[in-house]
Write a protein that holds these residues in place. Structure first.
Motif, PDB file in Angstrom:
ATOM      1  N   SER A  30      42.589  51.083   0.698  1.00 61.97           N
ATOM      2  CA  SER A  30      43.491  52.093   0.715  1.00 61.97           C
ATOM      3  C   SER A  30      44.554  52.333   1.054  1.00 61.97           C
ATOM      4  O   SER A  30      45.970  53.449   0.518  1.00 61.97           O
ATOM      5  N   THR A  31      45.629  51.581   1.539  1.00 57.86           N
ATOM      6  CA  THR A  31      46.447  51.531   1.859  1.00 57.86           C
ATOM      7  C   THR A  31      47.561  51.255   1.279  1.00 57.86           C
ATOM      8  O   THR A  31      48.874  50.706   1.324  1.00 57.86           O
ATOM      9  N   SER A  33      49.686  50.557  -2.461  1.00 54.53           N
ATOM     10  CA  SER A  33      49.839  50.959  -3.991  1.00 54.53           C
ATOM     11  C   SER A  33      50.133  50.049  -4.822  1.00 54.53           C
ATOM     12  O   SER A  33      50.347  48.589  -4.728  1.00 54.53           O
ATOM     13  N   SER A  52      49.477  55.177  -5.445  1.00 54.21           N
ATOM     14  CA  SER A  52      48.984  55.584  -3.908  1.00 54.21           C
ATOM     15  C   SER A  52      47.439  55.267  -4.465  1.00 54.21           C
ATOM     16  O   SER A  52      46.891  55.812  -5.240  1.00 54.21           O
ATOM     17  N   TRP A  53      47.235  53.903  -3.835  1.00 59.10           N
ATOM     18  CA  TRP A  53      45.750  53.733  -3.919  1.00 59.10           C
ATOM     19  C   TRP A  53      44.949  54.848  -3.008  1.00 59.10           C
ATOM     20  O   TRP A  53      43.697  54.713  -3.875  1.00 59.10           O
ATOM     21  N   SER A  54      45.013  55.542  -2.306  1.00 58.17           N
ATOM     22  CA  SER A  54      44.389  55.928  -1.511  1.00 58.17           C
ATOM     23  C   SER A  54      43.877  57.746  -1.814  1.00 58.17           C
ATOM     24  O   SER A  54      42.988  57.808  -2.438  1.00 58.17           O
ATOM     25  N   ASP A  55      45.180  58.477  -2.324  1.00 57.42           N
ATOM     26  CA  ASP A  55      45.739  59.884  -2.639  1.00 57.42           C
ATOM     27  C   ASP A  55      45.486  60.012  -4.254  1.00 57.42           C
ATOM     28  O   ASP A  55      45.395  60.923  -4.832  1.00 57.42           O
ATOM     29  N   ASN A  74      39.568  53.284  -8.881  1.00 55.69           N
ATOM     30  CA  ASN A  74      39.722  52.505  -7.468  1.00 55.69           C
ATOM     31  C   ASN A  74      37.997  51.260  -7.968  1.00 55.69           C
ATOM     32  O   ASN A  74      37.568  50.501  -7.753  1.00 55.69           O
TER      33      ASN A  74
END
Length: 123
Positions: A30-31, A33, A52-55, A74
């Motif tokens: 999640s950290t 990109s 960004s992979w997280s949000d 994801n």
């Protein structure tokens, strides 16, 4: 080790659309990109868009804002670039890249790169 494989390039007339996809193998945290860059003949590679992979937060170059949209899946470890209203100046090899960190526009900040896919826009 992460491998990135792009697909979806091709030849399109000005004003048309293309959708590029990038499949990532390996674990995506999640950290991380991911981003898209492009390189036209005789020019340096330049930033296009990143996510960004997280949000899912995104950032795009001014030259493509309002025309290109980056998105991610994801579950499938894929990132896509929807390109609309294409212009001849969008002609380039497009590269997918992964960064083990937050989004950046800096080319050197990315750790893994795909092999590239050609996009050609005819006038």
């Amino acid at each position: 080790q992460v491998q990135l494989v792009e697909s979806g390039g091709g030849l399109v007339q000005a004003g048309g659309s293309l959708r590029l996809s990038c499949a990532a193998s390996g674990r995506i945290f999640s950290t991380y990109s991911m981003g898209w860059f492009r390189q036209a003949p005789g020019k340096e590679r330049e930033f296009v868009s990143a996510i960004s992979w997280s949000d899912g937060g995104t950032f795009s170059a001014n030259s493509v804002k309002g025309r290109f949209t980056i998105s991610r899946d994801n579950a499938k470890n894929t990132v896509s670039l929807q390109m609309n209203s294409l212009k001849p100046e969008d002609t380039a090899v497009y590269y997918c890249a992964l960064r083990r960190g937050i989004v950046t526009t800096t080319l050197s900040g990315y750790d893994y790169w795909g092999q590239g896919t050609q996009v050609t826009v005819s006038s």
